[in-house]
Design a protein around this motif. Structure first.
Motif, short mmCIF file in Angstrom:
data_model
loop_
_atom_site.label_atom_id
_atom_site.label_comp_id
_atom_site.label_asym_id
_atom_site.label_seq_id
_atom_site.Cartn_x
_atom_site.Cartn_y
_atom_site.Cartn_z
N GLY A 187 -2.40 12.12 -13.73
CA GLY A 187 -3.37 12.33 -15.15
C GLY A 187 -3.53 11.08 -15.61
N SER A 188 -3.51 10.83 -16.70
CA SER A 188 -3.75 9.75 -17.69
C SER A 188 -2.67 9.40 -18.42
CB SER A 188 -5.09 10.04 -18.73
OG SER A 188 -4.73 10.91 -19.66
N LEU A 189 -2.68 8.02 -18.89
CA LEU A 189 -1.57 7.68 -19.84
C LEU A 189 -1.16 8.83 -20.92
CD1 LEU A 189 -1.84 3.77 -20.09
CD2 LEU A 189 0.12 5.42 -19.28
N ARG A 237 -6.91 1.23 -14.72
CA ARG A 237 -7.39 1.08 -16.02
C ARG A 237 -6.58 1.40 -17.47
NH1 ARG A 237 -10.32 3.86 -12.75
NH2 ARG A 237 -9.82 6.04 -13.70
N PHE A 238 -5.26 0.77 -17.07
CA PHE A 238 -4.19 0.73 -18.23
C PHE A 238 -4.65 0.45 -19.51
CE2 PHE A 238 -3.59 -3.48 -17.01
CZ PHE A 238 -2.88 -3.94 -18.07
N LEU A 239 -5.55 -0.54 -19.65
CA LEU A 239 -5.94 -1.27 -21.10
C LEU A 239 -6.96 -0.29 -21.75
CD1 LEU A 239 -6.45 -4.63 -20.23
CD2 LEU A 239 -4.71 -3.78 -21.49
N THR A 240 -7.42 0.98 -21.09
CA THR A 240 -8.17 1.85 -21.78
C THR A 240 -7.28 3.39 -21.27
OG1 THR A 240 -10.06 0.65 -21.24
CG2 THR A 240 -10.61 2.77 -21.93
N PRO A 241 -6.47 3.67 -22.27
CA PRO A 241 -5.64 4.78 -22.05
C PRO A 241 -6.49 6.28 -21.92
CG PRO A 241 -4.53 3.45 -23.68
CD PRO A 241 -5.99 3.24 -23.41
N SER A 242 -7.49 6.49 -22.40
CA SER A 242 -8.18 7.65 -22.26
C SER A 242 -8.80 7.57 -21.03
CB SER A 242 -9.32 7.55 -23.58
OG SER A 242 -10.22 6.70 -23.40
N LEU A 243 -9.22 6.43 -20.29
CA LEU A 243 -9.84 6.43 -18.93
C LEU A 243 -8.91 6.17 -17.90
CD1 LEU A 243 -13.20 4.87 -20.00
CD2 LEU A 243 -12.87 7.07 -19.87
N SER A 244 -7.77 6.21 -18.13
CA SER A 244 -6.68 5.71 -17.23
C SER A 244 -6.43 6.75 -16.23
CB SER A 244 -5.30 5.22 -17.83
OG SER A 244 -4.79 6.29 -18.52
N ALA A 245 -5.80 6.19 -15.00
CA ALA A 245 -5.51 7.13 -14.06
C ALA A 245 -3.91 6.85 -13.60
CB ALA A 245 -6.02 7.22 -12.83
N VAL A 246 -2.94 7.82 -13.76
CA VAL A 246 -1.45 7.54 -13.56
C VAL A 246 -1.10 8.15 -12.27
CG1 VAL A 246 0.76 7.93 -14.16
CG2 VAL A 246 -0.96 7.26 -15.67
N THR A 247 -0.59 7.27 -11.05
CA THR A 247 0.14 7.91 -9.99
C THR A 247 1.54 7.39 -9.79
OG1 THR A 247 -2.27 8.09 -9.11
CG2 THR A 247 -0.31 8.42 -7.70
N PHE A 248 2.76 8.40 -9.96
CA PHE A 248 4.08 8.16 -9.85
C PHE A 248 4.46 8.97 -8.41
CE2 PHE A 248 4.85 6.66 -14.59
CZ PHE A 248 4.07 5.62 -14.28
N HIS A 249 5.14 8.31 -7.58
CA HIS A 249 5.79 9.04 -6.45
C HIS A 249 7.12 8.79 -6.89
CE1 HIS A 249 2.07 9.94 -4.62
NE2 HIS A 249 1.64 8.66 -4.68
N LEU A 250 8.14 9.67 -7.19
CA LEU A 250 9.39 9.45 -7.52
C LEU A 250 10.45 10.19 -6.53
CD1 LEU A 250 9.18 9.60 -11.35
CD2 LEU A 250 9.01 7.75 -10.01
N ARG A 251 11.55 9.70 -6.29
CA ARG A 251 12.47 10.39 -5.32
C ARG A 251 13.66 10.93 -6.25
NH1 ARG A 251 16.69 8.65 -1.75
NH2 ARG A 251 16.26 6.64 -2.67
#
Length: 285
Positions: A273-275, A230-244
């Protein structure tokens, strides 16, 4: 036969002359309109979206556009976003790609360039380009959480509607830096600052899937993947990054996290979290 061809040639030239005259007349007429008359349709359209618009100078740009200088966009109940220049135009050549509407905004080095299909309020196709856009530049419309910030060097994103409620597209971008807080009480740092971030992504059904993310953290290389739902709605977005974090036993990373004492050889950074309010978590194993 020659007389007929000559007559047709004269009629063609006459038609071209009339068309040019009408274009010149229309241009002169539009350029002579008062500023408020020129801005009225734009103000009305933005007001429907809950945004007040004002500018010190406005006029018509040839052949079919509006240019505003020293303007301000103010969301209802919010603080204004000041721009050096904003422009909106209809470009007939854009119909070839079905992107005839062209919107541009500039403030200092920051620039925003949007091309859309004719229905701007609900476009079927969009191309978005950003340059030198920082978190402070968008704070009037998107207020990031405490400790969160970014500076986008450049970004290019295209998407189109693929089904009712769904969009598909692709793009890439680069950021000078990306910062988010580390809330864990046992962490020796309270925030993570990634530098020289580069990413490539695709959009499927409203979710931005990042196939490649690279950068550096405290001098060590970082790579990984992720997604933003849901990146077009930042307040409702959900971010998940897996970084090494590469080579965590060397340099500042090893000292910062006392890797020897942890008896760990690998270090990951998970972001969720969110954007507007992402948080990070270090994982060692």
């Amino acid at each position: 036969m020659r007389i007929s061809e000559f007559a047709q040639h004269r009629r063609f030239l006459a038609a071209v002359g009339i068309l040019l005259f009408l274009l010149v007349f229309l241009s002169v007429f539009l350029y002579s309109l008062p500023k408020e008359t020129v801005l009225s349709p734009l103000k009305t359209a933005l007001a429907r979206q809950g945004i007040d618009f004002s500018c010190e100078d406005a006029g018509i740009s040839f052949p079919s556009g509006i240019v505003c200088r020293k303007c301000a966009l103010t969301p209802r109940g919010g603080v204004p976003l000041f721009l050096d220049r904003a422009a909106a135009s209809w470009e007939w050549t854009g119909l070839i790609r079905w992107l005839p509407v062209h919107l541009r905004a500039q403030r200092g080095a920051m620039s925003l360039d949007i091309r859309t299909s004719p229905m701007v309020s609900d476009p079927a196709k969009v191309r978005l380009r950003l340059a030198s856009v920082g978190s402070e530049d968008v704070a009037a419309f998107l207020s990031p959480g405490a400790g969160t910030g970014f500076l986008i060097d450049a970004a290019d994103l295209q998407w189109k509607k693929s089904s009712p409620g769904g969009i598909t597209g692709a793009g890439e971008g680069s950021l000078s830096w990306l910062r988010f807080p580390i809330p864990a009480t046992d962490s020796p740092v309270r925030e993570a600052l990634l530098r020289n971030v580069k990413l490539k992504f695709v959009v499927r059904e409203g979710t931005l899937h990042i196939s490649s993310l690279t950068g550096t953290y405290e001098g060590s290389a970082v790579d990984g993947t992720g997604e933003i739902a849901r990146f077009l709605t930042p307040s409702l977005s959900a971010v998940t990054f897996h970084l090494r974090i590469q080579n965590p036993l060397e340099g500042r990373i090893a000292t910062l996290f006392n890797m020897v004492a942890k008896n760990a050889k690998n270090a990951n950074l998970r972001v969720k979290g969110s954007l507007l309010s992402p948080t990070g978590e270090f994982q060692f194993f």
